[in-house]
Design an enzyme around this catalytic site. Structure first.
Site, PDB file in Angstrom:
ATOM      1  N   SER A  13     -18.151   2.341 -17.438  1.00  0.00           N
ATOM      2  CA  SER A  13     -17.118   2.712 -16.432  1.00  0.00           C
ATOM      3  C   SER A  13     -16.227   3.799 -16.768  1.00  0.00           C
ATOM      4  O   SER A  13     -16.133   3.975 -17.821  1.00  0.00           O
ATOM      5  CB  SER A  13     -16.456   1.712 -15.825  1.00  0.00           C
ATOM      6  OG  SER A  13     -15.625   0.871 -17.082  1.00  0.00           O
ATOM      7  N   GLU A 149     -23.171  -7.086  -8.923  1.00  0.00           N
ATOM      8  CA  GLU A 149     -22.496  -7.104  -7.768  1.00  0.00           C
ATOM      9  C   GLU A 149     -22.851  -5.731  -6.933  1.00  0.00           C
ATOM     10  O   GLU A 149     -22.526  -5.491  -5.827  1.00  0.00           O
ATOM     11  CB  GLU A 149     -20.988  -7.005  -7.784  1.00  0.00           C
ATOM     12  CG  GLU A 149     -20.634  -6.261  -8.820  1.00  0.00           C
ATOM     13  CD  GLU A 149     -20.299  -6.917 -10.209  1.00  0.00           C
ATOM     14  OE1 GLU A 149     -19.168  -6.371 -10.878  1.00  0.00           O
ATOM     15  OE2 GLU A 149     -21.110  -7.661 -10.740  1.00  0.00           O
ATOM     16  N   CYS A 381      10.700   3.725  -1.625  1.00  0.00           N
ATOM     17  CA  CYS A 381      10.394   2.294  -1.169  1.00  0.00           C
ATOM     18  C   CYS A 381      11.405   1.378  -1.829  1.00  0.00           C
ATOM     19  O   CYS A 381      12.691   1.328  -1.585  1.00  0.00           O
ATOM     20  CB  CYS A 381       8.948   2.001  -1.370  1.00  0.00           C
ATOM     21  SG  CYS A 381       8.439   0.646  -0.475  1.00  0.00           S
ATOM     22  N   GLY A 383      12.417   1.670  -4.630  1.00  0.00           N
ATOM     23  CA  GLY A 383      13.508   2.700  -5.165  1.00  0.00           C
ATOM     24  C   GLY A 383      14.876   2.825  -4.599  1.00  0.00           C
ATOM     25  O   GLY A 383      15.672   3.233  -4.808  1.00  0.00           O
ATOM     26  N   GLU A 405      14.315 -10.206  -1.029  1.00  0.00           N
ATOM     27  CA  GLU A 405      13.291 -10.590  -1.952  1.00  0.00           C
ATOM     28  C   GLU A 405      13.702 -11.111  -3.012  1.00  0.00           C
ATOM     29  O   GLU A 405      12.952 -11.805  -3.669  1.00  0.00           O
ATOM     30  CB  GLU A 405      12.507  -9.306  -1.897  1.00  0.00           C
ATOM     31  CG  GLU A 405      11.055  -9.303  -2.767  1.00  0.00           C
ATOM     32  CD  GLU A 405      10.541  -8.004  -2.894  1.00  0.00           C
ATOM     33  OE1 GLU A 405       9.389  -8.017  -3.390  1.00  0.00           O
ATOM     34  OE2 GLU A 405      11.145  -7.039  -2.887  1.00  0.00           O
ATOM     35  N   HIS A 507       6.372   6.298   1.310  1.00  0.00           N
ATOM     36  CA  HIS A 507       5.771   6.694   0.118  1.00  0.00           C
ATOM     37  C   HIS A 507       5.220   8.040   0.237  1.00  0.00           C
ATOM     38  O   HIS A 507       4.096   8.398   0.689  1.00  0.00           O
ATOM     39  CB  HIS A 507       4.390   5.877  -0.181  1.00  0.00           C
ATOM     40  CG  HIS A 507       4.887   4.552  -0.785  1.00  0.00           C
ATOM     41  ND1 HIS A 507       5.059   4.359  -2.030  1.00  0.00           N
ATOM     42  CD2 HIS A 507       5.088   3.576  -0.033  1.00  0.00           C
ATOM     43  CE1 HIS A 507       5.430   3.040  -2.039  1.00  0.00           C
ATOM     44  NE2 HIS A 507       5.470   2.276  -0.679  1.00  0.00           N
ATOM     45  N   GLU A 509       4.477  10.149  -1.859  1.00  0.00           N
ATOM     46  CA  GLU A 509       3.444  10.677  -2.911  1.00  0.00           C
ATOM     47  C   GLU A 509       2.019  10.743  -2.357  1.00  0.00           C
ATOM     48  O   GLU A 509       1.292  11.674  -2.873  1.00  0.00           O
ATOM     49  CB  GLU A 509       3.694   9.820  -4.145  1.00  0.00           C
ATOM     50  CG  GLU A 509       3.201   8.297  -3.998  1.00  0.00           C
ATOM     51  CD  GLU A 509       4.363   7.479  -3.594  1.00  0.00           C
ATOM     52  OE1 GLU A 509       3.947   6.244  -3.572  1.00  0.00           O
ATOM     53  OE2 GLU A 509       5.257   7.837  -3.145  1.00  0.00           O
TER      54      GLU A 509
END
Length: 538
Positions: A13, A149, A381, A383, A405, A507, A509
């Site tokens: 992988s 799989e 977010c 941050g 939270e 976000h 990014e």
């Protein structure tokens, strides 16, 4: 009629199937073709939304609110396309669709089996991304050949080529050519075995992408061609790049991979135009100045957890022609050692998104350090939420201010649960997800960066700024510079009397591209460059 390219992997992988698929998309698009990229993941999760970053890296979010594999970020950054929820399927999603059909009676009482029902569902999923203007669908199959799989997906691809016709389907196999230093030579046997496993399934690859530390000479290519039944010109070397992953498609172009694909599929394409990408690489390679950015997060040792953020920072650094040093900082280290020691010498501080309370106090301490020392700060977010908590505690003097939270019974819940989230029990796919509009305040840092009043950005969160604290925050110098169109949700906060201090609930990014850098990252790095220059003149 769309053509189809399937990208599989063998031997081990992490060979770079995602980068390969994205690079193929870039090369074809550079020749005027319309492409769409797609990822199939063989795990049973319905999507990556509830998976631990240690296992899966970041969760990428699309405009239409799908939580997807991080490879979709590569697809969007390389090709400039906008992906959607049909660009990422998992085994869990495939089986979920089949089970729902069976419960409705769609199969008319028949026995539901892997063949034909699972394979048919996979084939339908491949076609789900096809629209009238799509010339080529590029589908990456997660895992490696030989994985249990992955077998239903590979069987589906064999059947798909039979249904669509050989001239409309092309297989690209990414494999490893290891170099044995003691023997002083590269070894092709792992690739031969990997291709052999594919052939047992009924798939013969048309192109081999060979990851290697050493350049492959003509004799090695001929050997691979002979034993793997692949044309010599379709044996493509994938050599490790030195400066940026965006060099990969340039190396593939030098070996005419796009010509091989176009000729094999009979595509009508224009002349290749890679000048914007070569210009980008030149700015990376020839940068002379430097800037150091601290990313203060929960997963400091796990680079893929903040993959899109790191890429967006790199895009912005290239825009300014500076070398970027990203200091990955564990928020818990700041709790132990203090921000002055851990963040010494950085020109900017970024606190990314995340969930949970671990390291939260370290993030708050880092933000206070950035605010008081006038260091450029960017909060994304969580941050942004921690920036609001820090401001409430140390400027508004609400010592117990917190997020619900982190502390459900806090007396000052400056960050609280969104109203529509209060009755939701499941975790997967239940947040505020996808693209939402935002209106920017005139004269703000954000408005100056974007250069327009209305924007659209992607979200992934449950908690938000508590409107009960709006007035108090604004009186003490916090600018609520981005709001939802109905003005009910705070999307961006800034600070007055600071060189550059921005927190956003979304976000950004996810929308940054190498040749179209996101404006907030662009201006954050620009502020960091100025910060470094000021420090150098003292």
């Amino acid at each position: 009629m769309a053509k189809y390219i399937f990208v599989t992997g063998g031997v081990v992988s992490s060979l770079g199937k995602g980068i390969t698929a994205a690079s193929i998309g870039l090369l074809l698009k550079s020749r005027g073709l319309n492409v769409i990229n797609q990822k199939f993941d063989p795990y049973l999760n319905v999507d990556p939304g509830t998976m631990n970053p240690y296992q899966h890296g970041e969760v990428y979010v699309t405009d239409d609110g799908a939580e997807t594999d991080l490879d979709l970020g590569h697809y969007e950054r390389f090709t400039g396309i906008t992906t959607n929820r049909n660009c990422n399927y998992t085994t869990g999603r495939i089986y979920d669709a089949i089970i729902r059909k069976e419960r409705r009676g769609d199969y008319l009482g028949g026995t539901v089996q892997v063949v034909p029902h699972v394979t048919t569902e996979i084939c339908d999923s491949i076609r789900s991304v096809v629209t009238d203007d799509v010339d080529v669908v590029i589908s990456e199959i997660g895992g490696t050949v030989g994985d249990i799989e992955s077998l239903p997906f590979l069987e589906a691809l064999r059947l798909f080529r039979l249904m669509e016709g050989r001239s409309n389907v092309l297989f690209v196999h990414v494999t490893l050519i290891p170099y044995l230093s003691k023997a002083g030579e590269v070894k092709t046997k792992p690739t031969q075995h990997s291709v052999g496993r594919l052939r047992e399934i009924g798939i013969i690859p048309d192109v081999l992408i060979c990851r290697t530390e050493k350049h492959l000479d003509a004799e090695v290519r001929r050997k691979i061609s002979l034993f793997c039944n692949v044309d010599t010109e379709a044996v493509i070397e994938a050599f490790d790049v030195e400066n940026t992953i965006y060099e990969v498609p340039m190396h593939l172009a030098e070996q005419n991979l796009d010509y091989v694909i176009i000729d094999t599929l009979g595509l009508r394409a224009g002349r290749r135009n890679l000048k914007p990408w070569r210009d980008y690489i030149d700015r990376v390679v020839n940068a002379t100045k430097s800037v150091s950015i601290a990313v203060v997060g929960k997963y400091s040792e796990l680079l893929d957890a903040y993959k899109s953020i790191r890429e967006a920072l790199q895009h912005a650094a290239a825009y300014h022609s500076v070398n970027l040093s990203i200091e990955t900082v564990a928020a818990e280290d700041i709790e132990l050692e203090g921000p002055a020691k851990v963040l010494r010498g950085v020109s900017g501080i970024l606190v990314p998104g995340g969930f949970g309370s671990r390291g939260l106090e370290g993030k708050i301490a880092a933000i206070r350090f950035a605010r008081e020392k006038k260091i450029p700060f960017f909060g994304i977010c969580l941050g942004m939420q921690t920036a609001v908590i820090e401001f409430a505690r140390n400027v508004l003097k609400l010592a117990d201010a917190d997020s619900m939270e982190n502390h459900e019974n806090t007396p000052h819940p400056v960050i609280h649960l969104m109203e529509e989230q209060k009755r939701i029990m499941n975790l997967g796919g239940t947040m505020r997800l996808g693209a939402y509009p935002c209106v920017l305040t005139k004269g703000s840092i954000a408005r100056k960066a974007y250069g327009k009043e209305s924007i659209s950005e992607r979200h992934r969160h449950r908690y938000e700024f508590n409107n009960e604290y709006r007035e108090a925050c604004e009186k003490q110098g916090m600018v609520l510079s981005g709001l939802s169109p109905n003005k009910m949700l705070v999307e961006i906060v800034e600070l007055k009397d600071h060189p550059w201090f921005v927190g956003c609930q979304f976000h950004p990014e996810f929308k940054s591209r190498p040749i179209d850098v996101h404006p907030l990252f662009r201006d954050f790095i620009g502020a960091g460059v100025k910060q470094g220059a000021r420090r150098g003149t003292k």
